[in-house]
Design a protein around this motif. Structure first.
Motif, PDB file in Angstrom:
ATOM      1  N   PHE A   1      41.319 -54.465 -80.915  1.00 14.14           N
ATOM      2  CA  PHE A   1      39.900 -54.309 -80.614  1.00 14.14           C
ATOM      3  C   PHE A   1      39.726 -53.246 -79.536  1.00 14.14           C
ATOM      4  O   PHE A   1      40.417 -53.292 -78.508  1.00 14.14           O
ATOM      5  CB  PHE A   1      39.297 -55.616 -80.086  1.00 14.14           C
ATOM      6  N   ALA A   2      38.814 -52.319 -79.758  1.00 12.32           N
ATOM      7  CA  ALA A   2      38.430 -51.372 -78.712  1.00 12.32           C
ATOM      8  C   ALA A   2      37.480 -52.135 -77.801  1.00 12.32           C
ATOM      9  O   ALA A   2      36.389 -52.506 -78.213  1.00 12.32           O
ATOM     10  CB  ALA A   2      37.762 -50.149 -79.319  1.00 12.32           C
ATOM     11  N   GLY A   3      37.925 -52.446 -76.605  1.00 14.34           N
ATOM     12  CA  GLY A   3      37.136 -53.229 -75.668  1.00 14.34           C
ATOM     13  C   GLY A   3      37.753 -54.590 -75.427  1.00 14.34           C
ATOM     14  O   GLY A   3      38.612 -55.046 -76.178  1.00 14.34           O
ATOM     15  N   ALA A   4      37.310 -55.239 -74.364  1.00  9.46           N
ATOM     16  CA  ALA A   4      37.756 -56.601 -74.067  1.00  9.46           C
ATOM     17  C   ALA A   4      36.937 -57.556 -74.919  1.00  9.46           C
ATOM     18  O   ALA A   4      35.709 -57.450 -74.967  1.00  9.46           O
ATOM     19  CB  ALA A   4      37.558 -56.913 -72.586  1.00  9.46           C
ATOM     20  N   VAL A   5      37.605 -58.473 -75.620  1.00 10.02           N
ATOM     21  CA  VAL A   5      36.850 -59.432 -76.431  1.00 10.02           C
ATOM     22  C   VAL A   5      36.043 -60.343 -75.513  1.00 10.02           C
ATOM     23  O   VAL A   5      36.453 -60.646 -74.387  1.00 10.02           O
ATOM     24  CB  VAL A   5      37.771 -60.262 -77.364  1.00 10.02           C
ATOM     25  N   SER A   6      34.890 -60.775 -76.000  1.00 12.99           N
ATOM     26  CA  SER A   6      34.037 -61.670 -75.222  1.00 12.99           C
ATOM     27  C   SER A   6      34.568 -63.095 -75.306  1.00 12.99           C
ATOM     28  O   SER A   6      35.433 -63.407 -76.131  1.00 12.99           O
ATOM     29  CB  SER A   6      32.603 -61.630 -75.777  1.00 12.99           C
TER      30      SER A   6
ATOM     31  N   GLY B   1      48.885 -41.147 -82.866  1.00 16.55           N
ATOM     32  CA  GLY B   1      47.660 -40.363 -82.912  1.00 16.55           C
ATOM     33  C   GLY B   1      46.417 -41.164 -82.549  1.00 16.55           C
ATOM     34  O   GLY B   1      45.302 -40.773 -82.872  1.00 16.55           O
ATOM     35  N   LEU B   2      46.604 -42.289 -81.879  1.00 17.51           N
ATOM     36  CA  LEU B   2      45.482 -43.121 -81.456  1.00 17.51           C
ATOM     37  C   LEU B   2      44.948 -42.634 -80.114  1.00 17.51           C
ATOM     38  O   LEU B   2      45.650 -41.958 -79.362  1.00 17.51           O
ATOM     39  CB  LEU B   2      45.925 -44.574 -81.318  1.00 17.51           C
ATOM     40  N   ASN B   3      43.742 -43.015 -79.778  1.00 17.36           N
ATOM     41  CA  ASN B   3      43.200 -42.797 -78.439  1.00 17.36           C
ATOM     42  C   ASN B   3      42.207 -43.918 -78.164  1.00 17.36           C
ATOM     43  O   ASN B   3      41.004 -43.739 -78.277  1.00 17.36           O
ATOM     44  CB  ASN B   3      42.540 -41.426 -78.304  1.00 17.36           C
ATOM     45  N   ILE B   4      42.744 -45.089 -77.816  1.00 20.07           N
ATOM     46  CA  ILE B   4      41.915 -46.260 -77.543  1.00 20.07           C
ATOM     47  C   ILE B   4      41.991 -46.524 -76.040  1.00 20.07           C
ATOM     48  O   ILE B   4      42.992 -47.020 -75.535  1.00 20.07           O
ATOM     49  CB  ILE B   4      42.405 -47.479 -78.348  1.00 20.07           C
ATOM     50  N   PRO B   5      40.937 -46.146 -75.304  1.00 18.45           N
ATOM     51  CA  PRO B   5      40.961 -46.342 -73.847  1.00 18.45           C
ATOM     52  C   PRO B   5      40.846 -47.806 -73.484  1.00 18.45           C
ATOM     53  O   PRO B   5      40.403 -48.632 -74.281  1.00 18.45           O
ATOM     54  CB  PRO B   5      39.743 -45.550 -73.371  1.00 18.45           C
ATOM     55  N   GLN B   6      41.244 -48.122 -72.253  1.00 17.01           N
ATOM     56  CA  GLN B   6      41.059 -49.488 -71.759  1.00 17.01           C
ATOM     57  C   GLN B   6      39.600 -49.694 -71.399  1.00 17.01           C
ATOM     58  O   GLN B   6      38.925 -48.742 -71.036  1.00 17.01           O
ATOM     59  CB  GLN B   6      41.947 -49.721 -70.541  1.00 17.01           C
ATOM     60  N   PRO B   7      39.122 -50.921 -71.534  1.00 22.19           N
ATOM     61  CA  PRO B   7      39.882 -52.081 -71.963  1.00 22.19           C
ATOM     62  C   PRO B   7      40.067 -52.086 -73.480  1.00 22.19           C
ATOM     63  O   PRO B   7      39.237 -51.571 -74.218  1.00 22.19           O
ATOM     64  CB  PRO B   7      39.010 -53.262 -71.531  1.00 22.19           C
ATOM     65  N   TYR B   8      41.187 -52.680 -73.914  1.00 24.30           N
ATOM     66  CA  TYR B   8      41.396 -52.971 -75.324  1.00 24.30           C
ATOM     67  C   TYR B   8      42.052 -54.332 -75.434  1.00 24.30           C
ATOM     68  O   TYR B   8      42.612 -54.845 -74.473  1.00 24.30           O
ATOM     69  CB  TYR B   8      42.198 -51.888 -76.051  1.00 24.30           C
ATOM     70  N   SER B   9      41.936 -54.927 -76.613  1.00 24.48           N
ATOM     71  CA  SER B   9      42.467 -56.275 -76.841  1.00 24.48           C
ATOM     72  C   SER B   9      43.345 -56.257 -78.086  1.00 24.48           C
ATOM     73  O   SER B   9      43.033 -55.563 -79.058  1.00 24.48           O
ATOM     74  CB  SER B   9      41.325 -57.270 -77.047  1.00 24.48           C
ATOM     75  N   ILE B  10      44.422 -57.027 -78.044  1.00 29.35           N
ATOM     76  CA  ILE B  10      45.311 -57.174 -79.190  1.00 29.35           C
ATOM     77  C   ILE B  10      45.503 -58.668 -79.437  1.00 29.35           C
ATOM     78  O   ILE B  10      45.877 -59.408 -78.528  1.00 29.35           O
ATOM     79  CB  ILE B  10      46.679 -56.512 -78.949  1.00 29.35           C
ATOM     80  N   PHE B  11      45.238 -59.088 -80.665  1.00 27.62           N
ATOM     81  CA  PHE B  11      45.414 -60.474 -81.080  1.00 27.62           C
ATOM     82  C   PHE B  11      46.532 -60.510 -82.112  1.00 27.62           C
ATOM     83  O   PHE B  11      46.563 -59.698 -83.028  1.00 27.62           O
ATOM     84  CB  PHE B  11      44.115 -61.015 -81.688  1.00 27.62           C
ATOM     85  N   ALA B  12      47.461 -61.441 -81.966  1.00 27.33           N
ATOM     86  CA  ALA B  12      48.564 -61.565 -82.927  1.00 27.33           C
ATOM     87  C   ALA B  12      48.943 -63.028 -83.077  1.00 27.33           C
ATOM     88  O   ALA B  12      48.871 -63.805 -82.117  1.00 27.33           O
ATOM     89  CB  ALA B  12      49.774 -60.766 -82.462  1.00 27.33           C
ATOM     90  N   VAL B  13      49.352 -63.396 -84.282  1.00 27.21           N
ATOM     91  CA  VAL B  13      49.882 -64.723 -84.550  1.00 27.21           C
ATOM     92  C   VAL B  13      51.338 -64.512 -84.920  1.00 27.21           C
ATOM     93  O   VAL B  13      51.639 -63.735 -85.832  1.00 27.21           O
ATOM     94  CB  VAL B  13      49.116 -65.427 -85.688  1.00 27.21           C
ATOM     95  N   ALA B  14      52.258 -65.181 -84.200  1.00 21.47           N
ATOM     96  CA  ALA B  14      53.670 -64.878 -84.402  1.00 21.47           C
ATOM     97  C   ALA B  14      54.571 -66.035 -84.001  1.00 21.47           C
ATOM     98  O   ALA B  14      54.173 -66.929 -83.256  1.00 21.47           O
ATOM     99  CB  ALA B  14      54.046 -63.632 -83.601  1.00 21.47           C
ATOM    100  N   LYS B  15      55.809 -65.953 -84.486  1.00 17.24           N
ATOM    101  CA  LYS B  15      56.864 -66.918 -84.169  1.00 17.24           C
ATOM    102  C   LYS B  15      58.191 -66.180 -84.281  1.00 17.24           C
ATOM    103  O   LYS B  15      58.416 -65.448 -85.237  1.00 17.24           O
ATOM    104  CB  LYS B  15      56.829 -68.069 -85.170  1.00 17.24           C
TER     105      LYS B  15
END
Length: 195
Positions: A172-177, A53-67
């Protein structure tokens, strides 16, 4: 302790919460650093969290910490149930992390069995993947909006479940700076001891 729901702590409400209603598919919550805890996904379990049910248009950013414990086959940190509903960030070979969206793909060399901080910027022909503050891939992805999100899995376009730690996920909605990017990676180094 199994995690049934992960709530947005930013107060911005981009994604209010992400959940798993099926008890056997809930990842565990465990301390992974001195002052922080994350999710632990058991290998072969199909564990994941999901929201739609999301509607996040581009640009968008996803940050993740993983292994992950094994990079031998597809292992998705971020994904979707419907092809094109979200950029899919996944390990697709023994030494490659890739992003797929809407028929486009970008990929870079990464050992995902080590803890890393990942930043995906989905922005059509200007999309990029950053690992520990270094750009490892750039290129063209589809321009689809994010309409759903899986954490720890992707069902479409290629199935794959993460099999160890996902310590943090931010959307993040948008490209991170450039300044925001520096801040995210610096915070990850302090909080998670990422490279």
């Amino acid at each position: 302790m199994a995690v049934a729901q992960w709530n947005d702590k930013s107060g911005k409400g981009v994604i209010p919460s992400i959940a798993q209603e099926v008890a056997s598919r809930r990842p565990a919550h465990a301390p992974l650093a001195p002052n922080a805890a994350g999710l632990v996904f058991a290998a072969g379990s199909g564990q994941r969290l999901y929201t739609s049910g999301l509607n996040i248009p581009q640009p968008y950013s996803i940050f993740a910490v993983a292994k992950c414990s094994s990079q031998a086959s597809v292992r998705a940190i971020i994904g979707s149930n419907t092809s094109g509903a979200c950029a899919v960030l996944y390990a697709n070979t023994a030494s490659t992390m890739a992003v797929t969206l809407g028929g486009g793909q970008i990929a870079g060399t990464v050992d995902a069995t080590a803890l890393h901080a990942y930043l995906l910027i989905a922005n059509g022909a200007s999309s990029s993947l950053w690992v520990d503050g270094v750009q490892v891939a750039t290129g063209t992805l589809g321009t689809n909006a994010m309409t759903e999100l899986y954490v720890g899995a992707s069902i479409a376009p290629s199935g794959g479940f993460w099999d160890q730690y996902i310590d943090e996920v931010m959307v993040f909605a948008g490209a991170v700076s450039a300044d925001e990017m520096l801040s995210l990676f610096a915070r990850s180094r302090v909080r998670w001891n990422s490279p």
